[in-house]
Design a protein around this motif. Structure first.
Motif, PDB file in Angstrom:
ATOM      1  N   ALA A 132      15.146   7.239  -4.237  1.00 32.95           N
ATOM      2  CA  ALA A 132      15.766   5.864  -4.092  1.00 32.95           C
ATOM      3  C   ALA A 132      14.754   4.928  -3.512  1.00 32.95           C
ATOM      4  N   HIS A 133      13.962   5.275  -2.579  1.00 31.92           N
ATOM      5  CA  HIS A 133      12.800   4.303  -2.243  1.00 31.92           C
ATOM      6  C   HIS A 133      11.754   5.205  -1.810  1.00 31.92           C
ATOM      7  N   GLY A 134      10.487   5.396  -2.494  1.00 34.88           N
ATOM      8  CA  GLY A 134       9.545   6.132  -2.123  1.00 34.88           C
ATOM      9  C   GLY A 134       8.334   5.050  -1.661  1.00 34.88           C
ATOM     10  N   PRO A 135       7.067   5.980  -1.412  1.00 33.88           N
ATOM     11  CA  PRO A 135       5.853   5.124  -0.876  1.00 33.88           C
ATOM     12  C   PRO A 135       5.440   4.263  -1.878  1.00 33.88           C
ATOM     13  N   GLN A 136       5.549   4.316  -3.166  1.00 30.11           N
ATOM     14  CA  GLN A 136       5.383   3.336  -4.362  1.00 30.11           C
ATOM     15  C   GLN A 136       6.229   2.202  -4.337  1.00 30.11           C
ATOM     16  N   ASP A 137       7.675   2.146  -3.992  1.00 27.92           N
ATOM     17  CA  ASP A 137       8.395   1.196  -3.904  1.00 27.92           C
ATOM     18  C   ASP A 137       8.293   0.266  -2.436  1.00 27.92           C
ATOM     19  N   THR A 138       7.912   0.965  -1.411  1.00 30.66           N
ATOM     20  CA  THR A 138       7.320   0.360  -0.166  1.00 30.66           C
ATOM     21  C   THR A 138       6.091  -0.466  -0.593  1.00 30.66           C
ATOM     22  N   MET A 139       4.995   0.052  -1.166  1.00 33.76           N
ATOM     23  CA  MET A 139       3.931  -0.691  -1.254  1.00 33.76           C
ATOM     24  C   MET A 139       4.205  -1.955  -2.117  1.00 33.76           C
ATOM     25  N   ARG A 140       5.130  -1.743  -3.279  1.00 33.79           N
ATOM     26  CA  ARG A 140       5.374  -2.664  -4.009  1.00 33.79           C
ATOM     27  C   ARG A 140       6.153  -3.852  -3.186  1.00 33.79           C
ATOM     28  N   TRP A 141       6.965  -3.547  -2.239  1.00 30.81           N
ATOM     29  CA  TRP A 141       7.873  -4.550  -1.698  1.00 30.81           C
ATOM     30  C   TRP A 141       7.164  -5.466  -0.907  1.00 30.81           C
ATOM     31  N   PHE A 142       6.067  -4.888   0.049  1.00 30.67           N
ATOM     32  CA  PHE A 142       5.070  -5.491   0.845  1.00 30.67           C
ATOM     33  C   PHE A 142       4.236  -6.546   0.022  1.00 30.67           C
ATOM     34  N   THR A 143       3.606  -6.015  -1.247  1.00 35.68           N
ATOM     35  CA  THR A 143       2.761  -6.681  -1.790  1.00 35.68           C
ATOM     36  C   THR A 143       3.556  -8.038  -2.367  1.00 35.68           C
ATOM     37  N   ASP A 144       4.824  -7.778  -2.835  1.00 31.90           N
ATOM     38  CA  ASP A 144       5.467  -8.728  -3.515  1.00 31.90           C
ATOM     39  C   ASP A 144       5.898  -9.803  -2.278  1.00 31.90           C
ATOM     40  N   HIS A 145       5.925  -9.488  -1.269  1.00 29.70           N
ATOM     41  CA  HIS A 145       6.054 -10.257  -0.211  1.00 29.70           C
ATOM     42  C   HIS A 145       4.900 -10.828   0.640  1.00 29.70           C
ATOM     43  N   GLY A 146       3.658 -10.645  -0.180  1.00 31.47           N
ATOM     44  CA  GLY A 146       2.635 -11.387   0.372  1.00 31.47           C
ATOM     45  C   GLY A 146       1.419 -10.533   1.258  1.00 31.47           C
ATOM     46  N   VAL A 147       1.792  -9.257   1.543  1.00 30.52           N
ATOM     47  CA  VAL A 147       1.116  -8.492   2.050  1.00 30.52           C
ATOM     48  C   VAL A 147       0.132  -7.698   1.459  1.00 30.52           C
ATOM     49  N   GLU A 148      -1.228  -7.823   1.019  1.00 26.76           N
ATOM     50  CA  GLU A 148      -2.036  -6.829   0.165  1.00 26.76           C
ATOM     51  C   GLU A 148      -2.309  -5.723   1.089  1.00 26.76           C
ATOM     52  N   LEU A 149      -2.306  -4.742   0.250  1.00 26.68           N
ATOM     53  CA  LEU A 149      -2.413  -3.258   1.035  1.00 26.68           C
ATOM     54  C   LEU A 149      -3.354  -2.552   0.572  1.00 26.68           C
ATOM     55  N   LYS A 150      -4.343  -1.449   1.075  1.00 21.85           N
ATOM     56  CA  LYS A 150      -5.154  -0.682   0.777  1.00 21.85           C
ATOM     57  C   LYS A 150      -4.922   0.653   0.986  1.00 21.85           C
ATOM     58  N   THR A 151      -5.341   1.764   0.019  1.00 26.93           N
ATOM     59  CA  THR A 151      -5.237   2.994   0.398  1.00 26.93           C
ATOM     60  C   THR A 151      -6.522   3.742   0.748  1.00 26.93           C
ATOM     61  N   GLU A 152      -6.703   4.301   1.870  1.00 29.20           N
ATOM     62  CA  GLU A 152      -7.836   4.927   2.278  1.00 29.20           C
ATOM     63  C   GLU A 152      -7.938   6.403   1.883  1.00 29.20           C
ATOM     64  N   ASP A 153      -9.151   6.925   2.057  1.00 25.77           N
ATOM     65  CA  ASP A 153      -9.556   8.179   1.384  1.00 25.77           C
ATOM     66  C   ASP A 153      -8.419   9.570   1.863  1.00 25.77           C
ATOM     67  N   ASP A 154      -8.026   9.213   2.787  1.00 23.17           N
ATOM     68  CA  ASP A 154      -7.116  10.498   3.331  1.00 23.17           C
ATOM     69  C   ASP A 154      -5.394  10.127   2.841  1.00 23.17           C
ATOM     70  N   GLY A 155      -5.406   8.781   2.385  1.00 20.59           N
ATOM     71  CA  GLY A 155      -4.092   8.611   1.652  1.00 20.59           C
ATOM     72  C   GLY A 155      -3.234   7.599   2.496  1.00 20.59           C
ATOM     73  N   ARG A 156      -3.821   7.332   3.745  1.00 16.71           N
ATOM     74  CA  ARG A 156      -3.214   6.476   4.736  1.00 16.71           C
ATOM     75  C   ARG A 156      -3.092   4.898   4.094  1.00 16.71           C
ATOM     76  N   VAL A 157      -2.183   4.398   4.230  1.00 16.65           N
ATOM     77  CA  VAL A 157      -2.166   2.801   3.471  1.00 16.65           C
ATOM     78  C   VAL A 157      -2.075   1.836   4.704  1.00 16.65           C
ATOM     79  N   PHE A 158      -2.606   0.808   4.532  1.00 18.96           N
ATOM     80  CA  PHE A 158      -2.935  -0.166   5.754  1.00 18.96           C
ATOM     81  C   PHE A 158      -2.965  -1.575   4.924  1.00 18.96           C
ATOM     82  N   PRO A 159      -2.442  -2.462   5.636  1.00 16.08           N
ATOM     83  CA  PRO A 159      -2.791  -3.950   5.043  1.00 16.08           C
ATOM     84  C   PRO A 159      -4.311  -4.242   5.163  1.00 16.08           C
TER      85      PRO A 159
END
Length: 489
Positions: A132-159
Protein backbone atom coordinates in the motif's frame (compact mmCIF):
# COMPACT_ATOMS: atom_id res chain seq x y z
CA UNK A 1 -1.20 -4.37 37.46
CA UNK A 2 0.49 -2.56 34.55
CA UNK A 3 0.01 1.25 34.83
CA UNK A 4 -1.69 1.57 31.43
CA UNK A 5 -4.51 -0.72 32.62
CA UNK A 6 -5.38 1.56 35.53
CA UNK A 7 -8.31 3.30 33.92
CA UNK A 8 -9.07 6.96 34.72
CA UNK A 9 -12.22 7.91 36.63
CA UNK A 10 -15.52 7.81 34.79
CA UNK A 11 -16.55 10.85 32.85
CA UNK A 12 -19.22 11.71 35.41
CA UNK A 13 -16.74 11.54 38.25
CA UNK A 14 -14.26 13.64 36.32
CA UNK A 15 -16.91 16.28 35.75
CA UNK A 16 -17.89 16.43 39.42
CA UNK A 17 -14.22 16.94 40.37
CA UNK A 18 -13.61 19.71 37.86
CA UNK A 19 -14.87 23.32 37.99
CA UNK A 20 -17.75 23.81 35.61
CA UNK A 21 -15.96 26.71 33.92
CA UNK A 22 -13.56 24.22 32.38
CA UNK A 23 -16.37 22.69 30.33
CA UNK A 24 -17.54 24.31 27.18
CA UNK A 25 -19.46 23.41 24.12
CA UNK A 26 -18.64 24.90 20.76
CA UNK A 27 -19.35 24.14 17.15
CA UNK A 28 -16.75 22.32 15.16
CA UNK A 29 -14.14 24.73 13.87
CA UNK A 30 -13.94 25.28 10.14
CA UNK A 31 -11.00 23.68 8.35
CA UNK A 32 -9.52 27.11 7.65
CA UNK A 33 -9.43 28.38 11.23
CA UNK A 34 -6.65 25.99 12.41
CA UNK A 35 -7.74 26.55 16.00
CA UNK A 36 -8.80 22.93 16.36
CA UNK A 37 -11.22 23.84 19.14
CA UNK A 38 -14.03 21.45 18.33
CA UNK A 39 -15.46 20.02 21.52
CA UNK A 40 -18.62 18.85 23.20
CA UNK A 41 -20.29 18.71 26.55
CA UNK A 42 -19.36 15.61 28.57
CA UNK A 43 -22.80 14.18 27.90
CA UNK A 44 -21.75 13.77 24.27
CA UNK A 45 -25.07 15.26 23.03
CA UNK A 46 -24.97 15.65 19.28
CA UNK A 47 -26.02 18.59 17.17
CA UNK A 48 -28.89 18.23 14.76
CA UNK A 49 -28.18 15.65 12.06
CA UNK A 50 -26.45 17.20 9.06
CA UNK A 51 -25.35 20.39 10.84
CA UNK A 52 -21.77 19.36 11.54
CA UNK A 53 -18.68 18.44 9.62
CA UNK A 54 -16.79 15.21 10.12
CA UNK A 55 -13.91 15.40 12.60
CA UNK A 56 -10.75 13.46 13.46
CA UNK A 57 -8.50 13.62 16.51
CA UNK A 58 -5.04 12.13 16.15
CA UNK A 59 -3.51 11.33 19.53
CA UNK A 60 0.27 11.52 19.09
CA UNK A 61 2.33 13.96 17.05
CA UNK A 62 5.07 11.61 15.88
CA UNK A 63 5.84 10.31 12.40
CA UNK A 64 2.74 8.11 12.08
CA UNK A 65 0.31 10.65 13.51
CA UNK A 66 1.43 13.66 11.47
CA UNK A 67 1.76 11.64 8.25
CA UNK A 68 -1.74 10.22 8.76
CA UNK A 69 -3.24 13.65 9.43
CA UNK A 70 -1.76 14.98 6.19
CA UNK A 71 -3.11 12.06 4.19
CA UNK A 72 -6.60 12.24 5.73
CA UNK A 73 -6.85 16.01 5.20
CA UNK A 74 -5.60 15.68 1.61
CA UNK A 75 -8.38 13.22 0.78
CA UNK A 76 -11.09 14.99 2.77
CA UNK A 77 -10.44 18.77 2.81
CA UNK A 78 -13.66 19.40 4.79
CA UNK A 79 -12.57 16.97 7.53
CA UNK A 80 -11.62 18.80 10.72
CA UNK A 81 -8.29 17.34 11.86
CA UNK A 82 -6.60 17.99 15.20
CA UNK A 83 -3.31 16.38 16.28
CA UNK A 84 -2.73 16.32 20.04
CA UNK A 85 0.84 15.88 21.29
CA UNK A 86 1.83 15.95 24.95
CA UNK A 87 5.44 16.94 24.19
CA UNK A 88 7.05 18.35 21.06
CA UNK A 89 5.94 17.36 17.58
CA UNK A 90 8.15 14.84 15.75
CA UNK A 91 10.68 14.70 18.59
CA UNK A 92 11.90 11.21 17.60
CA UNK A 93 12.21 12.25 13.97
CA UNK A 94 14.40 15.14 15.09
CA UNK A 95 16.91 13.02 17.02
CA UNK A 96 16.92 9.91 14.84
CA UNK A 97 20.04 8.93 12.94
CA UNK A 98 22.20 11.15 15.11
CA UNK A 99 20.14 14.19 14.12
CA UNK A 100 20.16 13.29 10.42
CA UNK A 101 16.85 11.33 10.36
CA UNK A 102 17.03 7.86 8.85
CA UNK A 103 13.82 8.24 6.80
CA UNK A 104 13.57 4.65 5.50
CA UNK A 105 15.66 1.87 3.98
CA UNK A 106 16.29 1.84 0.24
CA UNK A 107 17.70 -1.69 -0.05
CA UNK A 108 14.52 -3.51 0.99
CA UNK A 109 11.83 -2.66 -1.53
CA UNK A 110 10.00 -5.97 -1.99
CA UNK A 111 7.33 -6.41 0.76
CA UNK A 112 8.31 -9.96 1.77
CA UNK A 113 11.97 -9.03 2.19
CA UNK A 114 11.08 -5.82 3.96
CA UNK A 115 8.88 -7.64 6.49
CA UNK A 116 11.82 -9.83 7.57
CA UNK A 117 13.32 -6.79 9.31
CA UNK A 118 10.54 -6.70 11.91
CA UNK A 119 11.07 -9.01 14.91
CA UNK A 120 7.47 -8.31 15.95
CA UNK A 121 5.26 -8.12 12.87
CA UNK A 122 7.36 -10.06 10.35
CA UNK A 123 4.56 -12.56 9.68
CA UNK A 124 1.65 -10.11 9.66
CA UNK A 125 3.37 -7.51 7.46
CA UNK A 126 4.15 -9.95 4.64
CA UNK A 127 0.78 -9.32 3.02
CA UNK A 128 -0.46 -6.11 1.43
CA UNK A 129 0.76 -3.75 4.16
CA UNK A 130 3.92 -2.45 2.47
CA UNK A 131 2.36 -2.81 -0.97
CA UNK A 132 0.00 0.00 0.00
CA UNK A 133 2.85 2.39 0.80
CA UNK A 134 6.42 1.11 0.78
CA UNK A 135 9.88 2.70 0.95
CA UNK A 136 9.75 3.89 -2.66
CA UNK A 137 6.41 5.62 -1.97
CA UNK A 138 7.87 7.25 1.12
CA UNK A 139 10.92 8.51 -0.76
CA UNK A 140 8.74 9.80 -3.59
CA UNK A 141 6.47 11.65 -1.15
CA UNK A 142 9.33 13.50 0.52
CA UNK A 143 11.01 14.25 -2.80
CA UNK A 144 7.74 15.62 -4.19
CA UNK A 145 7.48 17.84 -1.13
CA UNK A 146 10.93 19.33 -1.53
CA UNK A 147 13.14 17.03 0.59
CA UNK A 148 15.95 15.64 -1.54
CA UNK A 149 17.12 12.23 -0.29
CA UNK A 150 20.21 10.05 -0.58
CA UNK A 151 20.71 6.31 -0.05
CA UNK A 152 23.91 5.26 1.71
CA UNK A 153 25.82 2.04 1.07
CA UNK A 154 24.05 0.16 3.86
CA UNK A 155 20.60 1.13 2.52
CA UNK A 156 19.77 3.85 5.03
CA UNK A 157 18.04 6.86 3.47
CA UNK A 158 18.76 10.38 4.72
CA UNK A 159 17.98 13.91 3.53
CA UNK A 160 20.94 15.27 1.52
CA UNK A 161 21.16 18.08 4.08
CA UNK A 162 22.08 15.50 6.74
CA UNK A 163 19.72 17.46 8.97
CA UNK A 164 16.49 16.05 10.41
CA UNK A 165 15.02 19.57 10.37
CA UNK A 166 14.48 19.11 6.63
CA UNK A 167 12.05 16.25 7.35
CA UNK A 168 10.44 17.82 10.42
CA UNK A 169 9.82 21.17 8.72
CA UNK A 170 8.44 19.48 5.60
CA UNK A 171 5.85 17.49 7.56
CA UNK A 172 4.74 20.32 9.84
CA UNK A 173 4.57 22.88 7.04
CA UNK A 174 2.47 20.55 4.90
CA UNK A 175 0.12 19.81 7.79
CA UNK A 176 -0.35 23.52 8.49
CA UNK A 177 -0.81 24.32 4.80
CA UNK A 178 -3.69 21.84 4.64
CA UNK A 179 -5.32 23.27 7.76
CA UNK A 180 -4.45 20.53 10.25
CA UNK A 181 -4.53 21.88 13.82
CA UNK A 182 -1.37 20.96 15.71
CA UNK A 183 -1.84 21.22 19.47
CA UNK A 184 1.21 20.58 21.68
CA UNK A 185 1.37 20.34 25.47
CA UNK A 186 -1.89 18.40 25.74
CA UNK A 187 -2.71 14.80 26.55
CA UNK A 188 -5.81 12.62 26.37
CA UNK A 189 -6.57 11.16 29.80
CA UNK A 190 -9.71 9.22 28.96
CA UNK A 191 -11.87 8.16 26.03
CA UNK A 192 -15.42 6.89 25.83
CA UNK A 193 -18.00 6.37 23.10
CA UNK A 194 -21.50 7.89 22.89
CA UNK A 195 -24.65 6.00 21.98
CA UNK A 196 -24.37 7.65 18.55
CA UNK A 197 -20.92 6.12 17.96
CA UNK A 198 -18.93 9.31 18.42
CA UNK A 199 -16.00 9.61 20.82
CA UNK A 200 -15.62 11.72 23.93
CA UNK A 201 -12.01 12.62 24.63
CA UNK A 202 -11.01 14.20 27.91
CA UNK A 203 -8.08 16.47 27.03
CA UNK A 204 -5.83 18.02 29.66
CA UNK A 205 -3.35 20.82 29.08
CA UNK A 206 -0.05 20.24 30.85
CA UNK A 207 0.91 23.83 31.69
CA UNK A 208 -2.37 25.03 33.19
CA UNK A 209 -5.31 23.53 35.05
CA UNK A 210 -7.53 23.13 32.01
CA UNK A 211 -9.76 20.25 30.95
CA UNK A 212 -11.52 20.16 27.60
CA UNK A 213 -13.73 17.60 25.90
CA UNK A 214 -13.58 16.76 22.21
CA UNK A 215 -16.29 14.90 20.38
CA UNK A 216 -14.79 13.59 17.09
CA UNK A 217 -16.14 11.05 14.64
CA UNK A 218 -12.77 9.33 14.28
CA UNK A 219 -9.81 8.75 16.58
CA UNK A 220 -6.34 7.66 15.52
CA UNK A 221 -3.97 6.53 18.27
CA UNK A 222 -0.36 7.05 17.20
CA UNK A 223 1.35 7.55 20.54
CA UNK A 224 4.41 5.34 20.03
CA UNK A 225 5.46 3.60 23.25
CA UNK A 226 3.67 6.12 25.47
CA UNK A 227 1.45 4.73 28.23
CA UNK A 228 -1.16 7.27 27.12
CA UNK A 229 -1.83 5.18 24.01
CA UNK A 230 -1.97 1.90 25.91
CA UNK A 231 -4.50 3.41 28.35
CA UNK A 232 -6.74 4.63 25.50
CA UNK A 233 -6.57 1.23 23.80
CA UNK A 234 -7.41 -0.60 27.03
CA UNK A 235 -10.37 1.71 27.74
CA UNK A 236 -11.81 0.88 24.34
CA UNK A 237 -11.55 -2.88 24.74
CA UNK A 238 -8.09 -3.74 23.46
CA UNK A 239 -5.57 -6.00 25.14
CA UNK A 240 -1.97 -4.86 25.62
CA UNK A 241 1.13 -6.98 25.17
CA UNK A 242 3.43 -5.80 27.93
CA UNK A 243 6.08 -3.51 26.36
CA UNK A 244 9.79 -4.22 26.83
CA UNK A 245 12.81 -2.36 25.43
CA UNK A 246 14.21 -3.12 21.98
CA UNK A 247 17.24 -1.70 20.13
CA UNK A 248 19.78 -1.27 22.89
CA UNK A 249 23.49 -1.80 23.48
CA UNK A 250 25.11 -4.48 25.64
CA UNK A 251 26.96 -3.82 28.87
CA UNK A 252 29.99 -6.10 29.16
CA UNK A 253 31.49 -7.34 32.44
CA UNK A 254 35.14 -6.93 31.34
CA UNK A 255 36.05 -3.34 32.27
CA UNK A 256 39.31 -3.64 30.33
CA UNK A 257 37.22 -3.44 27.17
CA UNK A 258 36.97 0.30 27.81
CA UNK A 259 40.55 0.56 26.54
CA UNK A 260 39.15 -0.20 23.05
CA UNK A 261 36.40 2.43 23.21
CA UNK A 262 35.79 3.81 19.73
CA UNK A 263 37.22 0.84 17.80
CA UNK A 264 34.94 -0.30 14.96
CA UNK A 265 34.89 -3.70 13.30
CA UNK A 266 33.44 -3.53 9.74
CA UNK A 267 32.01 -7.05 9.96
CA UNK A 268 31.72 -9.59 12.76
CA UNK A 269 29.46 -12.56 13.39
CA UNK A 270 27.85 -12.47 16.83
CA UNK A 271 25.79 -15.17 18.53
CA UNK A 272 23.83 -14.62 21.72
CA UNK A 273 23.44 -17.40 24.30
CA UNK A 274 20.94 -16.45 27.00
CA UNK A 275 21.03 -17.70 30.56
CA UNK A 276 18.27 -20.20 31.26
CA UNK A 277 16.97 -20.44 27.68
CA UNK A 278 17.73 -23.70 25.91
CA UNK A 279 15.74 -23.29 22.69
CA UNK A 280 17.60 -22.33 19.54
CA UNK A 281 16.63 -18.91 18.16
CA UNK A 282 18.16 -18.54 14.66
CA UNK A 283 17.80 -14.76 14.72
CA UNK A 284 20.11 -14.55 17.74
CA UNK A 285 23.01 -14.99 15.32
CA UNK A 286 23.69 -11.83 13.32
CA UNK A 287 26.43 -10.48 11.05
CA UNK A 288 27.41 -6.84 10.60
CA UNK A 289 29.46 -3.91 11.95
CA UNK A 290 30.25 -3.70 15.67
CA UNK A 291 31.46 -0.80 17.80
CA UNK A 292 33.26 -0.95 21.16
CA UNK A 293 32.05 1.65 23.66
CA UNK A 294 33.34 2.62 27.09
CA UNK A 295 30.68 0.40 28.71
CA UNK A 296 30.45 -2.48 26.23
CA UNK A 297 29.40 -3.26 22.67
CA UNK A 298 27.16 -1.48 20.17
CA UNK A 299 26.74 -1.10 16.41
CA UNK A 300 24.21 -2.60 13.96
CA UNK A 301 25.00 -6.24 14.77
CA UNK A 302 24.36 -5.71 18.50
CA UNK A 303 21.24 -3.63 17.92
CA UNK A 304 19.78 -6.31 15.65
CA UNK A 305 20.47 -8.95 18.29
CA UNK A 306 18.79 -6.80 20.94
CA UNK A 307 15.71 -6.40 18.74
CA UNK A 308 15.28 -10.07 17.87
CA UNK A 309 15.99 -11.16 21.43
CA UNK A 310 14.10 -8.33 23.16
CA UNK A 311 11.64 -10.51 25.06
CA UNK A 312 14.10 -13.29 25.87
CA UNK A 313 16.71 -10.78 27.04
CA UNK A 314 14.11 -9.11 29.26
CA UNK A 315 13.20 -12.51 30.75
CA UNK A 316 16.88 -13.22 31.45
CA UNK A 317 17.43 -9.82 33.07
CA UNK A 318 19.73 -8.92 30.16
CA UNK A 319 22.36 -11.47 31.09
CA UNK A 320 24.01 -14.00 28.83
CA UNK A 321 27.05 -14.77 26.73
CA UNK A 322 27.93 -13.13 23.42
CA UNK A 323 30.25 -15.14 21.18
CA UNK A 324 31.95 -12.94 18.56
CA UNK A 325 33.78 -14.07 15.43
CA UNK A 326 35.95 -11.10 14.46
CA UNK A 327 36.93 -12.51 11.06
CA UNK A 328 33.86 -14.46 9.88
CA UNK A 329 35.05 -14.68 6.27
CA UNK A 330 38.17 -16.70 7.24
CA UNK A 331 37.91 -20.27 8.54
CA UNK A 332 39.78 -21.12 11.75
CA UNK A 333 42.17 -23.50 9.94
CA UNK A 334 43.08 -20.68 7.57
CA UNK A 335 43.52 -18.30 10.51
CA UNK A 336 46.07 -20.67 12.05
CA UNK A 337 47.84 -21.12 8.71
CA UNK A 338 48.14 -17.34 8.24
CA UNK A 339 49.52 -16.91 11.77
CA UNK A 340 52.13 -19.63 11.32
CA UNK A 341 53.20 -18.16 7.97
CA UNK A 342 53.48 -14.73 9.58
CA UNK A 343 55.64 -16.18 12.36
CA UNK A 344 58.01 -17.73 9.81
CA UNK A 345 58.31 -14.44 7.90
CA UNK A 346 58.74 -12.14 10.94
CA UNK A 347 60.76 -14.17 13.42
CA UNK A 348 62.88 -11.19 14.47
CA UNK A 349 60.02 -8.70 14.81
CA UNK A 350 58.08 -7.89 17.97
CA UNK A 351 54.60 -9.38 18.05
CA UNK A 352 52.90 -6.11 19.06
CA UNK A 353 54.30 -4.23 16.04
CA UNK A 354 53.61 -6.68 13.24
CA UNK A 355 50.50 -8.79 12.70
CA UNK A 356 48.71 -10.30 9.68
CA UNK A 357 47.02 -7.60 7.58
CA UNK A 358 44.69 -10.25 6.15
CA UNK A 359 42.61 -10.04 9.32
CA UNK A 360 41.85 -6.34 8.87
CA UNK A 361 42.51 -5.62 12.55
CA UNK A 362 43.68 -2.35 14.06
CA UNK A 363 46.84 -2.24 16.22
CA UNK A 364 44.90 -1.32 19.38
CA UNK A 365 42.82 -4.45 19.12
CA UNK A 366 45.81 -6.69 18.32
CA UNK A 367 47.66 -5.46 21.42
CA UNK A 368 44.52 -5.92 23.52
CA UNK A 369 44.22 -9.48 22.22
CA UNK A 370 47.83 -10.26 23.21
CA UNK A 371 47.17 -8.90 26.70
CA UNK A 372 44.11 -11.15 27.09
CA UNK A 373 46.34 -14.14 26.30
CA UNK A 374 48.93 -12.98 28.85
CA UNK A 375 51.56 -12.39 26.18
CA UNK A 376 54.34 -9.81 26.36
CA UNK A 377 53.95 -7.58 23.32
CA UNK A 378 57.73 -6.98 23.24
CA UNK A 379 58.47 -10.66 22.66
CA UNK A 380 59.59 -11.70 19.16
CA UNK A 381 57.56 -13.88 16.84
CA UNK A 382 60.28 -16.52 17.08
CA UNK A 383 59.30 -16.97 20.75
CA UNK A 384 55.61 -17.46 19.98
CA UNK A 385 54.68 -21.07 20.78
CA UNK A 386 52.25 -23.18 18.78
CA UNK A 387 49.86 -23.18 21.74
CA UNK A 388 49.88 -19.36 21.78
CA UNK A 389 49.11 -19.21 18.06
CA UNK A 390 46.25 -21.71 18.40
CA UNK A 391 44.85 -19.75 21.37
CA UNK A 392 44.98 -16.46 19.42
CA UNK A 393 43.24 -18.08 16.45
CA UNK A 394 40.50 -19.46 18.70
CA UNK A 395 40.03 -16.10 20.43
CA UNK A 396 39.63 -14.34 17.06
CA UNK A 397 36.99 -16.85 15.99
CA UNK A 398 35.18 -17.46 19.30
CA UNK A 399 35.70 -14.59 21.74
CA UNK A 400 33.10 -14.90 24.49
CA UNK A 401 31.92 -11.74 26.27
CA UNK A 402 29.80 -11.74 29.43
CA UNK A 403 26.71 -9.54 28.95
CA UNK A 404 25.58 -8.14 32.30
CA UNK A 405 22.97 -5.58 31.28
CA UNK A 406 21.66 -3.25 28.62
CA UNK A 407 22.41 0.32 27.68
CA UNK A 408 20.10 2.74 25.90
CA UNK A 409 20.60 3.45 22.21
CA UNK A 410 21.26 7.21 22.35
CA UNK A 411 17.96 8.95 23.09
CA UNK A 412 15.91 6.80 20.77
CA UNK A 413 13.65 4.33 22.50
CA UNK A 414 11.93 1.50 20.66
CA UNK A 415 9.70 -1.03 22.39
CA UNK A 416 8.46 -4.53 21.66
CA UNK A 417 4.83 -4.78 22.71
CA UNK A 418 1.61 -2.80 22.52
CA UNK A 419 -1.75 -3.45 20.85
CA UNK A 420 -1.76 -6.88 19.16
CA UNK A 421 -1.81 -6.65 15.37
CA UNK A 422 -4.53 -9.34 15.39
CA UNK A 423 -6.92 -6.80 16.94
CA UNK A 424 -6.79 -4.40 13.98
CA UNK A 425 -7.42 -4.72 10.25
CA UNK A 426 -4.08 -4.08 8.55
CA UNK A 427 -5.81 -3.11 5.31
CA UNK A 428 -7.39 -0.07 7.00
CA UNK A 429 -5.62 0.13 10.42
CA UNK A 430 -9.12 0.22 11.99
CA UNK A 431 -9.81 -1.49 15.29
CA UNK A 432 -11.75 -4.75 15.14
CA UNK A 433 -13.24 -3.91 18.54
CA UNK A 434 -14.38 -0.31 18.08
CA UNK A 435 -15.56 1.22 14.77
CA UNK A 436 -13.79 4.42 13.63
CA UNK A 437 -10.91 3.83 16.05
CA UNK A 438 -7.55 3.49 14.29
CA UNK A 439 -3.96 2.70 15.28
CA UNK A 440 -0.62 3.34 13.57
CA UNK A 441 3.06 3.16 14.43
CA UNK A 442 4.80 1.78 17.49
CA UNK A 443 1.67 1.71 19.68
CA UNK A 444 1.08 -1.60 17.91
CA UNK A 445 3.12 -4.70 18.66
CA UNK A 446 5.37 -4.03 15.67
CA UNK A 447 9.03 -3.02 15.84
CA UNK A 448 11.90 -3.15 13.39
CA UNK A 449 15.64 -3.48 13.49
CA UNK A 450 17.84 -0.43 13.07
CA UNK A 451 18.16 1.03 9.58
CA UNK A 452 15.00 3.06 8.92
CA UNK A 453 12.51 0.23 9.37
CA UNK A 454 10.66 1.66 12.38
CA UNK A 455 10.00 4.89 10.52
CA UNK A 456 8.80 2.96 7.47
CA UNK A 457 6.27 1.17 9.68
CA UNK A 458 5.11 4.60 10.87
CA UNK A 459 4.82 6.05 7.34
CA UNK A 460 2.96 3.00 6.00
CA UNK A 461 0.59 2.65 8.96
CA UNK A 462 -0.09 6.39 9.00
CA UNK A 463 -0.73 6.45 5.26
CA UNK A 464 -3.18 3.53 5.40
CA UNK A 465 -5.03 4.94 8.42
CA UNK A 466 -5.18 8.42 6.90
CA UNK A 467 -6.45 6.99 3.62
CA UNK A 468 -9.16 4.98 5.38
CA UNK A 469 -10.35 7.92 7.50
CA UNK A 470 -10.22 10.37 4.62
CA UNK A 471 -12.28 8.10 2.38
CA UNK A 472 -14.82 7.35 5.13
CA UNK A 473 -15.22 11.04 5.90
CA UNK A 474 -15.62 11.97 2.23
CA UNK A 475 -18.21 9.25 1.70
CA UNK A 476 -20.13 10.33 4.79
CA UNK A 477 -20.22 13.97 3.64
CA UNK A 478 -21.40 12.95 0.19
CA UNK A 479 -24.20 10.86 1.70
CA UNK A 480 -25.30 13.78 3.89
CA UNK A 481 -25.32 16.16 0.94
CA UNK A 482 -27.39 13.70 -1.08
CA UNK A 483 -29.90 13.35 1.75
CA UNK A 484 -30.19 17.15 2.11
CA UNK A 485 -30.71 17.55 -1.62
CA UNK A 486 -33.45 14.91 -1.59
CA UNK A 487 -35.16 16.56 1.37
CA UNK A 488 -35.07 19.93 -0.36
CA UNK A 489 -36.44 18.67 -3.68
Amino acid sequence: MPPWLCLPPTLAAARRATPSSFFRRSCLCSSSSNSGSFSASPSGRQQEEGDEEQSLVVVGGGAAGVYASIRAKSLAPRLNVVVIEKGKFLSKVKISGGGRCNVTNGHHIEPMGLARNYPRGNKELRGSFFSAHGPQDTMRWFTDHGVELKTEDDGRVFPVTDNSASVVDCLLNEARRLGVSLQAGKSVSSVSVTEHGKFILKVEKRTIDLVDYMNPNYVLVATGSSQQGYAIAAQLGHSIISPVPSLFTFKIADKRLADLSGVTFPIVKAKMKLDGIQKIIPELTQTGPMLVTHWGLSGPVVLRLSAWGARELHRCNYQGKLMVDFIPDIRIDDVKRILFQHKDQHTKHKVNNTFPTEFGLVKRFWRFLLEQEGLDGDMHWASMSNNHINAIALRLKQWIFEVVGKGQFKDEFVTAGGVPVSEISLGTMESKKQPKLFFAGEVLNVDGVTGGFNFQNAWTGGYIAGTSIGMMASTSNLEKQSCLQLEGS
